[in-house]
Write a protein that holds these residues in place. Structure first.
Motif, PDB file in Angstrom:
ATOM      1  N   GLY A 156      62.058  42.476  18.261  1.00 26.87           N
ATOM      2  CA  GLY A 156      61.092  41.568  17.670  1.00 26.87           C
ATOM      3  C   GLY A 156      60.465  40.628  18.682  1.00 26.87           C
ATOM      4  N   ARG A 157      59.652  39.713  18.181  1.00 24.14           N
ATOM      5  CA  ARG A 157      59.047  38.672  19.006  1.00 24.14           C
ATOM      6  C   ARG A 157      59.462  37.304  18.483  1.00 24.14           C
ATOM      7  NH1 ARG A 157      52.701  39.110  19.838  1.00 24.14           N
ATOM      8  NH2 ARG A 157      53.185  37.228  21.049  1.00 24.14           N
ATOM      9  N   PHE A 158      59.641  36.364  19.413  1.00 26.67           N
ATOM     10  CA  PHE A 158      60.004  34.992  19.074  1.00 26.67           C
ATOM     11  C   PHE A 158      59.115  34.083  19.907  1.00 26.67           C
ATOM     12  CE2 PHE A 158      63.526  32.350  17.286  1.00 26.67           C
ATOM     13  CZ  PHE A 158      63.093  31.129  17.735  1.00 26.67           C
ATOM     14  N   THR A 159      58.255  33.322  19.246  1.00 31.99           N
ATOM     15  CA  THR A 159      57.350  32.409  19.942  1.00 31.99           C
ATOM     16  C   THR A 159      57.259  31.094  19.185  1.00 31.99           C
ATOM     17  OG1 THR A 159      55.281  32.933  18.765  1.00 31.99           O
ATOM     18  CG2 THR A 159      55.938  34.435  20.551  1.00 31.99           C
ATOM     19  N   SER A 160      56.529  30.157  19.787  1.00 30.59           N
ATOM     20  CA  SER A 160      56.142  28.946  19.074  1.00 30.59           C
ATOM     21  C   SER A 160      54.973  29.268  18.148  1.00 30.59           C
ATOM     22  CB  SER A 160      55.729  27.863  20.068  1.00 30.59           C
ATOM     23  OG  SER A 160      54.527  28.260  20.728  1.00 30.59           O
ATOM     24  N   LEU A 161      54.582  28.313  17.346  1.00 30.16           N
ATOM     25  CA  LEU A 161      53.426  28.497  16.464  1.00 30.16           C
ATOM     26  C   LEU A 161      52.142  28.682  17.261  1.00 30.16           C
ATOM     27  CD1 LEU A 161      54.298  25.860  13.724  1.00 30.16           C
ATOM     28  CD2 LEU A 161      54.093  28.317  13.356  1.00 30.16           C
ATOM     29  N   PHE A 176      61.005  26.903  23.624  1.00 29.42           N
ATOM     30  CA  PHE A 176      60.629  25.594  24.164  1.00 29.42           C
ATOM     31  C   PHE A 176      59.472  24.900  23.442  1.00 29.42           C
ATOM     32  CE2 PHE A 176      62.344  28.163  27.677  1.00 29.42           C
ATOM     33  CZ  PHE A 176      63.440  27.383  28.003  1.00 29.42           C
ATOM     34  N   GLY A 177      58.908  25.514  22.420  1.00 32.33           N
ATOM     35  CA  GLY A 177      57.677  24.988  21.834  1.00 32.33           C
ATOM     36  C   GLY A 177      57.846  23.946  20.753  1.00 32.33           C
ATOM     37  N   GLY A 178      59.073  23.698  20.301  1.00 34.25           N
ATOM     38  CA  GLY A 178      59.280  22.704  19.255  1.00 34.25           C
ATOM     39  C   GLY A 178      59.096  23.246  17.854  1.00 34.25           C
ATOM     40  N   ASP A 179      58.753  24.512  17.722  1.00 40.56           N
ATOM     41  CA  ASP A 179      58.629  25.185  16.429  1.00 40.56           C
ATOM     42  C   ASP A 179      58.796  26.678  16.686  1.00 40.56           C
ATOM     43  OD1 ASP A 179      56.039  25.884  17.514  1.00 40.56           O
ATOM     44  OD2 ASP A 179      55.257  24.029  16.658  1.00 40.56           O
ATOM     45  N   ALA A 180      58.807  27.489  15.639  1.00 40.66           N
ATOM     46  CA  ALA A 180      59.152  28.892  15.868  1.00 40.66           C
ATOM     47  C   ALA A 180      58.506  29.827  14.866  1.00 40.66           C
ATOM     48  CB  ALA A 180      60.668  29.077  15.814  1.00 40.66           C
ATOM     49  N   VAL A 181      58.156  31.006  15.377  1.00 42.66           N
ATOM     50  CA  VAL A 181      57.774  32.156  14.565  1.00 42.66           C
ATOM     51  C   VAL A 181      58.509  33.364  15.134  1.00 42.66           C
ATOM     52  CG1 VAL A 181      55.919  33.690  13.809  1.00 42.66           C
ATOM     53  CG2 VAL A 181      55.476  31.248  14.080  1.00 42.66           C
ATOM     54  N   ALA A 182      59.238  34.064  14.282  1.00 41.06           N
ATOM     55  CA  ALA A 182      59.899  35.304  14.684  1.00 41.06           C
ATOM     56  C   ALA A 182      59.444  36.406  13.742  1.00 41.06           C
ATOM     57  CB  ALA A 182      61.409  35.162  14.630  1.00 41.06           C
ATOM     58  N   ALA A 217      59.963  35.080   9.996  1.00 39.42           N
ATOM     59  CA  ALA A 217      60.638  33.799   9.801  1.00 39.42           C
ATOM     60  C   ALA A 217      59.875  32.749  10.576  1.00 39.42           C
ATOM     61  CB  ALA A 217      62.086  33.857  10.270  1.00 39.42           C
ATOM     62  N   ALA A 218      59.785  31.538  10.027  1.00 40.07           N
ATOM     63  CA  ALA A 218      59.032  30.485  10.712  1.00 40.07           C
ATOM     64  C   ALA A 218      59.537  29.113  10.294  1.00 40.07           C
ATOM     65  CB  ALA A 218      57.540  30.609  10.402  1.00 40.07           C
ATOM     66  N   GLU A 219      59.499  28.180  11.249  1.00 40.06           N
ATOM     67  CA  GLU A 219      59.836  26.781  10.992  1.00 40.06           C
ATOM     68  C   GLU A 219      58.916  25.888  11.813  1.00 40.06           C
ATOM     69  OE1 GLU A 219      64.146  25.687  10.356  1.00 40.06           O
ATOM     70  OE2 GLU A 219      64.389  27.595  11.418  1.00 40.06           O
ATOM     71  N   PRO A 220      58.529  24.719  11.270  1.00 37.77           N
ATOM     72  CA  PRO A 220      57.540  23.870  11.930  1.00 37.77           C
ATOM     73  C   PRO A 220      58.118  22.834  12.884  1.00 37.77           C
ATOM     74  CG  PRO A 220      57.980  23.011   9.756  1.00 37.77           C
ATOM     75  CD  PRO A 220      58.830  24.239   9.905  1.00 37.77           C
ATOM     76  N   GLU A 221      59.437  22.662  12.899  1.00 41.20           N
ATOM     77  CA  GLU A 221      60.011  21.629  13.765  1.00 41.20           C
ATOM     78  C   GLU A 221      61.442  22.013  14.125  1.00 41.20           C
ATOM     79  OE1 GLU A 221      60.516  16.764  14.032  1.00 41.20           O
ATOM     80  OE2 GLU A 221      59.876  17.713  12.156  1.00 41.20           O
ATOM     81  N   LEU A 222      61.658  22.320  15.400  1.00 41.47           N
ATOM     82  CA  LEU A 222      62.968  22.738  15.872  1.00 41.47           C
ATOM     83  C   LEU A 222      63.219  22.185  17.272  1.00 41.47           C
ATOM     84  CD1 LEU A 222      62.909  26.509  14.815  1.00 41.47           C
ATOM     85  CD2 LEU A 222      64.377  24.735  13.829  1.00 41.47           C
ATOM     86  N   ALA A 223      64.485  22.054  17.620  1.00 43.21           N
ATOM     87  CA  ALA A 223      64.882  21.624  18.958  1.00 43.21           C
ATOM     88  C   ALA A 223      65.384  22.830  19.748  1.00 43.21           C
ATOM     89  CB  ALA A 223      65.969  20.561  18.865  1.00 43.21           C
ATOM     90  N   LEU A 224      65.548  22.638  21.054  1.00 42.83           N
ATOM     91  CA  LEU A 224      66.021  23.714  21.910  1.00 42.83           C
ATOM     92  C   LEU A 224      67.354  24.265  21.420  1.00 42.83           C
ATOM     93  CD1 LEU A 224      65.732  25.383  24.523  1.00 42.83           C
ATOM     94  CD2 LEU A 224      66.864  23.501  25.734  1.00 42.83           C
ATOM     95  N   HIS A 225      68.263  23.376  21.007  1.00 43.30           N
ATOM     96  CA  HIS A 225      69.581  23.853  20.580  1.00 43.30           C
ATOM     97  C   HIS A 225      69.518  24.664  19.298  1.00 43.30           C
ATOM     98  CE1 HIS A 225      69.338  19.733  18.702  1.00 43.30           C
ATOM     99  NE2 HIS A 225      69.636  20.461  17.639  1.00 43.30           N
ATOM    100  N   THR A 279      49.065  38.519  13.435  1.00 44.07           N
ATOM    101  CA  THR A 279      48.550  38.193  12.102  1.00 44.07           C
ATOM    102  C   THR A 279      49.194  36.925  11.573  1.00 44.07           C
ATOM    103  OG1 THR A 279      48.125  40.513  11.588  1.00 44.07           O
ATOM    104  CG2 THR A 279      48.357  39.008   9.717  1.00 44.07           C
ATOM    105  N   VAL A 280      50.509  36.811  11.761  1.00 44.10           N
ATOM    106  CA  VAL A 280      51.231  35.642  11.268  1.00 44.10           C
ATOM    107  C   VAL A 280      50.810  34.377  12.019  1.00 44.10           C
ATOM    108  CG1 VAL A 280      53.514  34.585  11.080  1.00 44.10           C
ATOM    109  CG2 VAL A 280      53.186  36.981  10.455  1.00 44.10           C
ATOM    110  N   LEU A 281      50.687  34.450  13.329  1.00 43.61           N
ATOM    111  CA  LEU A 281      50.225  33.287  14.089  1.00 43.61           C
ATOM    112  C   LEU A 281      48.848  32.826  13.615  1.00 43.61           C
ATOM    113  CD1 LEU A 281      51.239  34.232  17.750  1.00 43.61           C
ATOM    114  CD2 LEU A 281      52.342  32.575  16.254  1.00 43.61           C
TER     115      LEU A 281
END
Length: 262
Positions: free
Chosen positions: A227-232, A239-245, A205-213, A253-255
């Motif tokens: 799993g793993r949850f990081t920014s792009l 805290f990165g403002g975007d997400a990849v899980a 799962a991934a999104e390019p723009e997210l807030a902390l909440h 590979t996804v990053l």
């Protein structure tokens, strides 16, 4: 290791209260909808739900700070409750049942408790550091979640957000490239994409723009499910403002595939 079981039980209690209210306002003919300065919608259900959450936390966790989508940050404690009263407000407004209340707890900079409650779907997901990730209707009626064991992108299911944000961030071609390489693509959107990763039903799962909440409650659920949850950019946490899980096996590979292109 510090245990957060009492905090998780409190999150469930809060969610029980809020679910009753948000469900009563879902599809209500007198629902009041306005537009925030960032052009996103907000309803009377959003604001009332956050007020309910804050009232309980102020009483039960007097030393903790609170960060909410609608009313910002209050308090100065090292422990911060991060709440999104209705994640998926656009769905809520249009009568789509994919929306949820997100309740997360940060201890310092670590996301240690997460609860996602989607009453219109009849689903709830939660996790606390060191206690695993679970789904069910209550603490007493739950099943443990684990991410998938898919190891190849060609076998993976990928859930993404709307295309416009990816284009604005200069990553649309990267997104499309990843989608072409995956076995299946769907835009489940918002919290649901990440809960499906935790359940093992979706692998990425991934999104390019997210807030902390948007993210604080999701991180412990994905990571406690294995799993793993990081920014792009690969930074762990919300805290990165975007997400990849991902299920972890596919993460690097996804990053690489989602990296911005010149």
């Amino acid at each position: 290791m510090t245990r957060y079981d009492d905090d998780l039980r409190l999150a469930h209690t809060i969610a029980d209260q809020v679910d009753s209210h948000t469900l009563s306002r879902f599809k209500a003919l007198d629902l009041a909808v306005s537009t925030k300065p960032d052009t996103t919608p907000v309803t009377d259900a959003d604001t009332a739900a956050e007020e309910m959450i804050r009232a309980t936390l102020h009483h039960a966790r007097t030393r903790d700070a609170i960060v909410g989508e609608e009313f910002g940050e209050t308090g100065h404690g090292s422990r911060r409750w991060v709440v999104d009263p209705i994640d998926g407000t656009k769905n809520f407004v249009r009568g789509v049942p994919v929306w949820a209340t997100l309740i997360g707890l940060l201890d310092g900079d670590e996301a240690v408790v997460g609860l996602v409650s989607a009453p219109a779907l009849g689903r709830r997901w939660w996790a606390a550091k060191g206690s695993g990730a679970w789904t069910g209707k209550s603490l007493a009626a739950a099943s443990r979640m684990h991410v998938s064991e898919v190891e190849q992108l060609a076998d993976a299911s990928f859930s993404y957000s709307s295309l416009g944000g990816w284009e604005e961030r200069g990553r649309l071609e990267s997104l499309l490239d990843l989608g072409r390489s995956a076995w299946r693509t769907r835009a489940y959107g918002d919290f649901w994409s990440y809960m499906l990763v935790a359940e093992g039903a979706v692998d990425i799962a991934a999104e390019p723009e997210l807030a902390l909440h948007d993210m604080a409650a999701l991180v412990p659920i994905v990571t406690e499910a294995g799993g793993r949850f990081t920014s792009l950019s690969g930074a762990p946490g919300p805290f990165g403002g975007d997400a990849v899980a991902t299920n972890g096996r596919l993460h690097e590979t996804v990053l690489d595939r989602l990296a911005a292109r010149d």
